[in-house]
Enzyme design. Structure first.
Site, PDB file in Angstrom:
ATOM      1  N   ASP A 135       0.827  -1.210   0.000  1.00  0.00           N
ATOM      2  CA  ASP A 135       0.000   0.000   0.000  1.00  0.00           C
ATOM      3  C   ASP A 135       0.866   1.268   0.000  1.00  0.00           C
ATOM      4  OD1 ASP A 135      -2.454   1.267   0.042  1.00  0.00           O
ATOM      5  OD2 ASP A 135      -3.239   0.025   1.653  1.00  0.00           O
ATOM      6  N   ASP A 169      -9.992   3.274  -3.689  1.00  0.00           N
ATOM      7  CA  ASP A 169     -10.654   2.052  -3.220  1.00  0.00           C
ATOM      8  C   ASP A 169     -12.042   1.861  -3.820  1.00  0.00           C
ATOM      9  OD1 ASP A 169      -8.404   1.862  -1.777  1.00  0.00           O
ATOM     10  OD2 ASP A 169      -9.383   1.707   0.178  1.00  0.00           O
TER      11      ASP A 169
HETATM   12  C1  GLA Z   1      -5.930   1.080   1.250  1.00  0.00           C
HETATM   13  C2  GLA Z   1      -6.011   0.110   0.087  1.00  0.00           C
HETATM   14  C3  GLA Z   1      -7.113  -0.907   0.341  1.00  0.00           C
HETATM   15  C4  GLA Z   1      -6.863  -1.636   1.633  1.00  0.00           C
HETATM   16  C5  GLA Z   1      -6.726  -0.637   2.771  1.00  0.00           C
HETATM   17  C6  GLA Z   1      -6.265  -1.296   4.055  1.00  0.00           C
HETATM   18  O1  GLA Z   1      -7.045   1.907   1.342  1.00  0.00           O
HETATM   19  O2  GLA Z   1      -6.213   0.793  -1.107  1.00  0.00           O
HETATM   20  O3  GLA Z   1      -7.220  -1.825  -0.734  1.00  0.00           O
HETATM   21  O4  GLA Z   1      -5.714  -2.412   1.506  1.00  0.00           O
HETATM   22  O5  GLA Z   1      -5.758   0.370   2.467  1.00  0.00           O
HETATM   23  O6  GLA Z   1      -6.064  -0.393   5.072  1.00  0.00           O
END
Ligand code: GLA
Length: 434
Positions: A166, A221
């Site tokens: 990430d 996301d």
């Molecule tokens: C980010 C990523 C997600 C997930 C969250 C976990 O937002 O884009 O896919 O992994 O972190 O905290």
């Protein structure tokens, strides 16, 4: 200073030796650097498939869920259909020990991560884990910044096969450098792992990440919603299915075997997505040659969700070994036509109805154009994208991949009804000219 001719030739010899030594050293160094400076190739030759804990469970994970999910991946037939990685996302880690080694949450994962990896491997599955290239993860757990090589070794020892990385808390870091450092650390640790970059498309990873990893997120996301129009502004931090889909336009040229665009994990079976929406979401992700990570609770899947995630003919479009990402060749506003070249000269076609009501369509194979009606009223469909260079050259049999039947040939137009927020997904196979 005076040197005799003998001394001079000695000096010359020594200098030559020194130069040779330097050249050998340089060669060794560059061999070393190139052997570290690469990703594990040969992995992810088709888009990786599996399950990831985040979309359904967020931080509420523990080892029992992971074990039961591994069991369910086998018992539901998902493993046989190609879903092979079980990936634990954020919140498995809690601290670092006095030597800097990452520590798993002992309450949620009392048996430890290695034991979990062993359990998953014993089922013939592969094991994936999550970290962050920044100092802390998105849920404020310890990130890998400053611990890249140590973490890579730990993951290798635990038997990790897939690593999602990430980009939270990475202020001041350069994405290319940070992810390249992790790539090198993984390579040095020596255990082949699929490397999944998750920097949300902020630094256009499609332009540089093919050398670094095997898949990269292209969006913020994905949420368990069909559409969240407001998210079209800004960084798209709450994108629904539609927004993430729209952001893939034009990225198809960057994907291929070993390096995939990732429009984020599946929300099939989550939230209040309808059966049609689940089907459309899944079909379109397969047209995009997207990595397929189911994000639902597969331990208790409704039959309709099971049927979607397990449609092997649709999965085969995603996994086609030619490795071409599909793209939109016609855009009529609310009706769109996606095209994906497949191996052996075959083609997948997906007509997507974005209206929330059913339409009747006529698809002419001669010019790949679509006419549509709502309740026998012809719809006015001005075309905004019309890529005429894509044609259907031969005459083919047409198979409806959701209806699971042959519905005709490309000699005559195809007429079909498509539900609201749904698709018609077709495979053109076996030319009838040969
Ligand atoms: C980010 C990523 C997600 C997930 C969250 C976990 O937002 O884009 O896919 O992994 O972190 O905290």
């Amino acid at each position: 200073m005076y040197h005799s001719p003998g001394t001079a030739s000695k000096i010359l010899k020594n200098t030559k030796n020194q130069i040779m030594k330097n050249i050998v050293l340089l060669c060794l160094l560059s061999i070393c650097m190139t052997s570290h400076g690469q990703k594990f190739d040969k992995l992810a030759q088709t888009p990786p498939m599996g399950w990831n804990s985040w979309n359904k469970f967020n931080c509420d994970i523990h080892e029992q869920i992971i074990r039961e999910t591994a069991d369910a991946l086998v018992s539901t037939g998902m493993k046989d259909a190609g879903y092979e990685y079980i990936v634990i996302d954020d919140c498995w880690q809690i601290d670092r020990d006095s030597l800097g080694f990452i520590v798993a949450d002992p309450v949620k994962f009392p048996s430890g991560i290695k034991a979990l990896a062993d359990y998953i491997h014993a089922k013939g599955l592969k094991f994936g884990l999550y970290t962050c290239a920044g100092r802390k993860t998105c849920q404020n757990r310890p990130g890998s910044r400053g611990y890249e090589f140590q973490d890579a070794l730990t993951y290798a020892r635990w038997g990790v096969d897939f690593l999602k990385v990430d980009w939270c808390n990475s202020e001041g870091q350069n994405a290319v450098e940070s992810y390249t450092l992790l790539r090198d650390a993984l390579h040095q640790a020596g255990r082949p792992m699929v490397f999944n970059l998750c920097e949300w498309g902020l630094n256009k990873p499609w332009e540089w990440a093919a050398k670094v990893g095997h898949m990269w997120r292209t969006t913020g996301d994905i949420r368990e919603n069909w559409d969240i129009p407001d998210a079209k502004e800004g960084k798209c931090w709450a994108g629904g299915i539609i927004i993430n889909l729209d952001m893939q336009q034009g990225l198809e040229v960057f994907a291929g075997p070993g390096h995939w665009n990732d429009p984020d994990m599946l929300q099939v079976g989550n939230g209040d997505l309808t059966e049609s929406e689940n089907r459309a979401h899944f079909s379109l992700w397969c047209m995009l040659a997207a990595p397929l990570f189911s994000g639902n609770d597969i331990r208790q899947m409704p039959e309709s969700v099971n049927r979607i995630l397990l449609n092997r003919e649709v999965i085969a479009i995603d996994q086609d070994s030619l490795g071409k990402q599909g793209f939109k060749i016609k855009d009529y506003g609310q009706i769109e036509l996606f095209y994906k070249p497949l191996k052996n000269g075959e083609t997948a076609i997906c007509v997507f109805n974005r209206y929330n009501y059913p339409v009747k369509i006529e698809l002419s194979w001669q010019n790949l154009s679509v006419t549509a009606w709502k309740n026998n009223q012809k719809l006015d469909l001005p075309v905004t994208i019309d890529r005429k260079e894509f044609k259907i050259e031969n005459r083919y049999q047409i198979r409806d991949l959701w209806g699971k039947e042959v519905i005709g040939t490309t000699e005559i137009p195809t007429i079909a009804e498509i539900g609201g927020h749904d698709v018609l997904m077709l495979k053109l196979y076996k030319s009838i000219d040969q």
